[in-house]
Design a protein around this motif. Sequence first.
Motif, short mmCIF file in Angstrom:
data_model
loop_
_atom_site.label_atom_id
_atom_site.label_comp_id
_atom_site.label_asym_id
_atom_site.label_seq_id
_atom_site.Cartn_x
_atom_site.Cartn_y
_atom_site.Cartn_z
N GLY A 99 0.83 -1.20 0.00
CA GLY A 99 0.00 0.00 0.00
C GLY A 99 0.86 1.24 0.00
O GLY A 99 0.61 2.19 0.76
N THR A 100 1.88 1.26 -0.87
CA THR A 100 2.81 2.40 -0.90
C THR A 100 2.10 3.71 -1.21
O THR A 100 2.39 4.74 -0.61
CB THR A 100 3.93 2.15 -1.93
N ARG A 101 1.13 3.69 -2.12
CA ARG A 101 0.42 4.93 -2.44
C ARG A 101 -0.36 5.44 -1.22
O ARG A 101 -0.41 6.65 -0.97
CB ARG A 101 -0.52 4.71 -3.63
N ALA A 111 0.88 -1.78 5.21
CA ALA A 111 1.35 -2.82 6.11
C ALA A 111 2.70 -3.37 5.68
O ALA A 111 3.05 -3.35 4.50
CB ALA A 111 0.33 -3.96 6.16
N VAL A 112 3.43 -3.86 6.65
CA VAL A 112 4.66 -4.61 6.43
C VAL A 112 4.28 -6.09 6.40
O VAL A 112 3.67 -6.59 7.35
CB VAL A 112 5.68 -4.35 7.56
N PRO A 187 -6.77 0.01 0.17
CA PRO A 187 -5.68 0.03 -0.81
C PRO A 187 -4.65 -1.08 -0.63
O PRO A 187 -4.04 -1.53 -1.60
CB PRO A 187 -5.06 1.41 -0.63
N SER A 188 -4.41 -1.51 0.60
CA SER A 188 -3.48 -2.60 0.83
C SER A 188 -4.19 -3.93 0.61
O SER A 188 -5.20 -4.23 1.28
CB SER A 188 -2.95 -2.54 2.27
N ARG A 192 -6.86 -5.94 3.02
CA ARG A 192 -8.17 -6.35 2.51
C ARG A 192 -8.47 -7.79 2.94
O ARG A 192 -9.58 -8.12 3.34
CB ARG A 192 -8.20 -6.23 0.98
N LEU A 193 -7.45 -8.63 2.90
CA LEU A 193 -7.63 -10.02 3.28
C LEU A 193 -7.71 -10.21 4.79
O LEU A 193 -8.53 -10.98 5.29
CB LEU A 193 -6.49 -10.87 2.72
N THR A 194 -6.86 -9.52 5.53
CA THR A 194 -6.87 -9.70 6.98
C THR A 194 -8.13 -9.13 7.62
O THR A 194 -8.56 -9.60 8.67
CB THR A 194 -5.62 -9.08 7.64
N ARG A 195 -8.76 -8.15 6.98
CA ARG A 195 -10.01 -7.63 7.52
C ARG A 195 -11.19 -8.57 7.24
O ARG A 195 -12.21 -8.50 7.90
CB ARG A 195 -10.27 -6.22 7.00
#
Length: 276
Positions: A99-101, A111-112, A187-188, A192-195
Amino acid sequence: MTLITPLIASELLKAAGESCLEAGTLALDLFRPGAKTAAKTWAKNGGSPVTEADIGVDTFLRVRLSELLPEAAWLSEETADDAKRLSHRFVWVVDPIDGTRAYMNGSPDWAVCVALLDAGEPVLGIVHAPACNATYSALRGGGAWRSGEAIRTSAAESLTGARIAGPKPMLDALALAADFEAVPRIPSLALRLTRIADGTIDAGLISRDARDWDLAAADLVLSEAGGRLSDPDGRALAYNRREPVHGELVASNGALAAPLLRALSARLRDGETQPA
């Protein structure tokens, strides 16, 4: 060759998690919530942005993770790919800032991400979102956690009213077949998956061109929480291929996997490439 026993895996997860927390602190030093980041930025080949934080975190994690498991190969968004990884049983897969942007624009949704592959399958996954004060982690066969608390996906069984995130073109296609609640785009891809994994949302859509480093860690978190990530034909993802690139993907709490795949199958196969 090291055998990843449950004890060794647990120790690796703890040590890798500590490294991710330190890496997140490095990134936070250059992060400006609600405003353009102070980090220096430039464009990579292809036009994707990269910041000095991406490079700094990548360098830091490569040193730390390589010390933890020296025989593991390396695959990262910010490191030149080495085909030798294809012959390695163990591979660290890293996205220093997913999610660099969002990071550049002052959004907390970055996230890292760190995953360890064993013969192409994630066995350890960490998604650390320091600006959201959340750290997701998972071990294969050992469950998933958010900041130390066990998590499970939602119990939603119908697309009607389900909370779904994704790129607008894919949501628009799904809206032709189901009456769901479109939630703001995350955006990340990892977040999106962890939520979905922690029940914040019920499902998510991902357009083509996502890479191993965007997905591997969060894929494990999601599956260990009871969810599912697949291609439009319901197949699980294969990691550490020569080209670590994926097509359109469908993620859900598990119960929604079949109805979601039925609703989207034809349109996902025929759809044009859209931003993830």
